[in-house]
Design an enzyme around this catalytic site. Structure first.
Site, PDB file in Angstrom:
ATOM      1  N   ILE A 430      19.432 -16.813  -2.775  1.00 40.25           N
ATOM      2  CA  ILE A 430      20.008 -17.833  -1.894  1.00 40.25           C
ATOM      3  C   ILE A 430      18.950 -18.150  -0.835  1.00 40.25           C
ATOM      4  O   ILE A 430      18.519 -17.293  -0.079  1.00 40.25           O
ATOM      5  CB  ILE A 430      21.374 -17.420  -1.304  1.00 40.25           C
ATOM      6  CG1 ILE A 430      21.373 -15.997  -0.742  1.00 40.25           C
ATOM      7  CG2 ILE A 430      22.454 -17.554  -2.370  1.00 40.25           C
ATOM      8  CD1 ILE A 430      22.661 -15.642   0.004  1.00 40.25           C
ATOM      9  N   ASP A 431      18.516 -19.408  -0.847  1.00 40.24           N
ATOM     10  CA  ASP A 431      17.307 -19.811  -0.133  1.00 40.24           C
ATOM     11  C   ASP A 431      17.649 -20.800   0.995  1.00 40.24           C
ATOM     12  O   ASP A 431      18.685 -21.455   0.953  1.00 40.24           O
ATOM     13  CB  ASP A 431      16.360 -20.470  -1.148  1.00 40.24           C
ATOM     14  CG  ASP A 431      14.913 -20.441  -0.705  1.00 40.24           C
ATOM     15  OD1 ASP A 431      14.633 -20.012   0.428  1.00 40.24           O
ATOM     16  OD2 ASP A 431      14.059 -20.862  -1.509  1.00 40.24           O
ATOM     17  N   ARG A 487      13.480 -11.535   1.139  1.00 45.22           N
ATOM     18  CA  ARG A 487      12.098 -11.989   1.317  1.00 45.22           C
ATOM     19  C   ARG A 487      11.736 -11.666   2.754  1.00 45.22           C
ATOM     20  O   ARG A 487      12.567 -11.801   3.659  1.00 45.22           O
ATOM     21  CB  ARG A 487      12.028 -13.486   1.060  1.00 45.22           C
ATOM     22  CG  ARG A 487      11.567 -13.790  -0.326  1.00 45.22           C
ATOM     23  CD  ARG A 487      10.093 -13.538  -0.514  1.00 45.22           C
ATOM     24  NE  ARG A 487       9.365 -14.533   0.228  1.00 45.22           N
ATOM     25  CZ  ARG A 487       9.343 -15.808  -0.126  1.00 45.22           C
ATOM     26  NH1 ARG A 487       9.931 -16.219  -1.238  1.00 45.22           N
ATOM     27  NH2 ARG A 487       8.708 -16.683   0.613  1.00 45.22           N
ATOM     28  N   ASP A 491       5.921 -17.925   1.846  1.00 49.73           N
ATOM     29  CA  ASP A 491       5.616 -17.917   0.414  1.00 49.73           C
ATOM     30  C   ASP A 491       4.166 -17.553   0.141  1.00 49.73           C
ATOM     31  O   ASP A 491       3.259 -18.026   0.828  1.00 49.73           O
ATOM     32  CB  ASP A 491       5.838 -19.318  -0.179  1.00 49.73           C
ATOM     33  CG  ASP A 491       7.292 -19.734  -0.160  1.00 49.73           C
ATOM     34  OD1 ASP A 491       8.095 -19.102   0.537  1.00 49.73           O
ATOM     35  OD2 ASP A 491       7.605 -20.722  -0.855  1.00 49.73           O
TER      36      ASP A 491
END
Ligand code: 9PG
Length: 762
Positions: A430-431, A487, A491
């Site tokens: 889930i971003d 995370r 990125d």
């Protein structure tokens, strides 16, 4: 264990447990927290206050406390005692109550505030300063100290800054919008927690241990060495006669900053009811090779390789990232690149024996989506009538979903029930979920940003049940207790440095492998107690990338040492055998995190990342500079066998230090073993961590070496043995033996099942 005592001092009560002392100055309305042992840090003359919306700030400094009561406490931090203080106040003022607690044997104190509305009408509370300008005393000038800066969400930079310089500037979405202290020279801001460290090693950690209801920040002002910790109530209402509490702050003076961080991580994990995931996670993710271009046939092509090579690529998950959906918000409609639909694809993945993962950005509504057309009233409002833009991406404005609306919560339930129960996915990424926590006007005005966000992610948790949730682009604090994996950085990318932008302010949060690695080193302490850290994907390819061999190895080394998730993101059918073997060298995942030894001493990024594997240590040594460097690496005083994991070279017996040459952006990964006066294993080509996974036991019985072998991704490999000169060469069944140099032998063997290997000598 020392019990907590409370004594009456000259100024007021003092709590002590043999390790830490909390002194209370009743007349001044301040408290102090200091280590009993000299040479450690302390915090002096701290006050508490609460800021009301459209009202005065009510503070204790100069006003005074009275003791309400003393109590015995027993909670998740242990057994202890607390003193409950009330700020001296007039009748018309809200009452501010502060609880200071010490626990038996624990090297920290906690503080929590509460406001009681004694008036006849409702009040709105904007923020608690549970620590209002306490003086940090570390036996050094503030400008000689370092400040650990924690970021608001996963992509926000986390790093250590010299207090002699200035804080780094950032903007949304990587900082919490609006709720910010005034920026000024010499002010350093951190989310959730900080640690201030002096060159002597003395340090002070201040961090919140509860996180579900209020966002929090800590800042240091160089001038006056003043530390302030704030828990944001975001203006929620306290009705007449009602009460509202802050989150709980932990304060630890110490002589060991890394130890403080580890302890804090554990306290935070327990205080925020972290959900554990029992096993490390390995898999494949589509994003960092295919990006938005991913299609059904590319997923199938990679799935085929993973299936054919399951021995050497023991992945558990195949995760489809951004690119399948019809629109940002239209998660249940696949686009034309996925003609057979997402349920069908999950079935294909399951048929091959893998678990299926799916990406979505559930708290965003893109202006081009069908959902937005259907529900223009579902966004958080920036101003009445103007929706809040959480992100400009996918060539459109993306609005923040209002998670306080019952119809939104119902819709989210449908989305995740379809993904998990109907399509059968086992894992969701889930971003961009910080969008649920932006500062704006919501349907329900009486929830904080953190509480609104929790309503959203708790739906996902409820529907997911025992299935895996990876949070991405998530605010750190309120995600603890809900997600299984997180995370922890920006990125990675098929390039090293961030692409230069006209607006350089966000440099450390924009995509780039360097930026991702910075955060993995800083956020080492989160892995385990809070969740599984996701250091982001491993890319090993030689084309469609500008990462050099050295840069790729640095990425692989930090991922391996982080103990976190190992997700590859390449086109697997195009990898050379050599590069594919790099992935194998990280599998299975060991799961424990290394420690950045020089986090508070480095100029810039830490260079030493050390992992304790029990039988041996792995030490990653990095060169972040633009040219190669000669580095002197500290080693134990006792004679140590040193093995270079990447070059697979034995570097001999070393004491105290070793000098290494490291290429620009490259690293050396050393396996370190204390020298014994007998044959012993010193290195392995099976796994990057040099025996942590493939050797589960090593025993010398006086004449033979017994190795307990476990199968890993690489079925075949070499184990290097150091053998004292008078012992003679090794012999073992099923092994090809060769002598590499004086006293160094290699056994080449194949391991397909767990078994014992008896190595004889002479
Ligand atoms: C899919 C990607 C991947 C990745 C996520 C997230 O600031 N930005 O514009 C920005 C864009 C994308 C992004 C992060 C920041 O990446 O971290 O793994 O899933 O979305 O779109």
């Amino acid at each position: 264990m020392f019990e907590v005592t409370i004594r009456d001092g000259d100024d007021g009560p003092a709590l002590e447990n043999g390790v830490v002392r909390v002194g209370i100055h009743l007349n001044r309305g301040t408290f102090s927290v200091s280590a009993v042992e000299k040479g450690r840090g302390s915090l002096a003359s701290a006050a508490v206050s609460v800021a009301l919306d459209a009202g005065p700030t009510v503070g204790s400094r100069g006003i005074g406390f009275s003791v309400e009561r003393e109590e015995v406490v027993e909670d998740w931090l242990g057994r202890g005692r607390c003193v409950v203080l009330s700020r001296e106040s007039d009748e018309h003022e809200p009452e501010l109550v502060t609880t200071l607690t010490l626990y038996a044997g624990m090297p920290f104190a906690t503080v929590r505030s509460e406001v009681l509305n004694r008036g006849k009408s409702a009040i709105r509370v904007s923020a608690f300063r549970v620590l209002d300008a306490g003086r940090v005393e570390l036996g050094a000038e503030a400008s000689d100290c370092r400040f650990y800066k924690e970021g608001w969400q996963d992509w926000s930079p986390a790093l250590v800054l010299p207090v002699s310089g200035e804080d780094v500037a950032m903007s949304p979405p990587v900082i919490a919008p609006r709720a910010q202290p005034e920026r000024k020279q010499g002010r350093f801001l951190s989310e959730l927690m900080t640690l201030v460290a002096a060159p002597s090693g003395a340090s002070l950690l201040a961090g919140f241990t509860s996180t579900a209801d209020q966002f929090s920040q800590v800042w240091l002002d160089r001038e006056g060495q003043a530390l302030t910790a704030v828990s944001y109530a975001d203006g929620i209402e306290v009705r007449a006669g009602g009460r509202l509490a802050s989150e709980t702050l932990l304060i630890e003076p110490s002589g060991d900053g890394l130890g403080s961080m580890r302890r804090y991580g554990e306290a935070l994990g327990r205080g925020s009811a972290a959900v554990k995931w029992p096993e490390p996670v390995a898999g494949w993710c589509s994003w960092y090779y295919y990006f938005h271009g991913i299609s059904e046939s590319e997923v199938i092509a990679n799935l085929d390789v993973i299936s054919l090579r399951r021995r050497e690529l023991p992945f558990e998950y195949v995760q489809i990232d951004d690119g399948y959906q019809a629109g940002i918000g239209d998660w249940l409609t696949a686009n034309e690149k996925f003609p057979q639909g997402m349920g069908w694809l999950a079935d294909q993945i399951h048929e091959k024996g893998f678990k299926a993962g799916l990406w979505l950005a559930p708290f965003l509504l893109g202006e081009k989506s069908q959902m937005w057309k259907d529900h223009p009233d579902w966004a958080v409002q920036y101003q009445p009538g103007t929706p809040m833009i959480a992100m400009l991406n996918w060539e459109q404005r993306c609005y923040a979903l209002d998670l306080t609306r019952p119809d939104v919560i119902e819709w989210l339930g449908t989305v995740f029930r379809t993904i998990f129960d109907e399509w059968g996915y086992d894992y969701v990424k889930i971003d961009f979920i910080y969008a649920g926590a932006v500062d704006g006007i919501r349907y329900d005005p009486n929830v904080t940003r953190a509480q609104a966000y929790r309503r959203g992610i708790e739906v996902v948790r409820k529907v997911a049940g025992e299935r895996f949730i990876l949070g991405c682009g998530q605010p750190i604090g309120p995600s603890i207790g809900v997600v299984n994996g997180a995370r922890i950085g920006p990125d990675v990318a098929p390039f090293w440095h961030p692409k230069v932008r006209s607006d350089e302010r966000d440099d450390m949060s924009s995509v780039s492998t360097l930026n991702a690695l910075r955060n993995v080193l800083s956020r080492w302490w989160m892995h385990g107690p809070l969740w599984l850290n996701d250091p982001d994907c491993l890319m090993v390819r030689e084309s469609e990338t500008t990462l050099t061999l050295d840069e790729m190895r640095t990425l692989a080394t930090i991922i391996a040492l982080s103990g976190g998730m190992v997700l590859n993101s390449d086109n697997l059918s195009e990898l050379s055998d050599e590069r594919r073997e790099v992935i194998s060298m990280l599998l299975p995942v060991y799961g424990k995190s290394a420690v950045p030894l020089d986090l508070f001493a480095a100029n810039g990024m830490p260079r030493l990342f050390e992992l304790d594997c029990g039988s041996h240590q792995m030490l990653g040594v990095f060169n972040w500079e633009e040219q190669s460097a000669q580095v002197t690496v500290p080693l134990p005083e006792a004679a140590t066998h040193v093995f270079d994991a990447w070059s697979q070279e034995y570097l001999g017996l070393q004491r105290e230090s070793i000098r290494l040459s490291i290429p620009s952006h490259g690293c050396v990964l050393l396996g370190l073993r204390r020298a014994e006066d007998r044959p012993q294993m010193v290195g392995s080509t099976f796994h990057l961590l040099q025996g942590a996974m493939e050797i589960s036991g090593e025993v010398w019985d006086g004449s033979a070496l017994l190795l307990r072998l476990r199968p890993v991704a690489n079925a075949e490999g070499e184990i290097s043995l150091a053998v004292p000169e008078d012992t003679g060469g090794p012999r073992a069944d099923g092994c090809e033996v060769s002598q590499a140099s004086d006293g160094l032998w290699a056994l080449r063997l194949r391991v397909d099942e767990e078994r014992d290997l008896r190595v004889e000598f002479g």
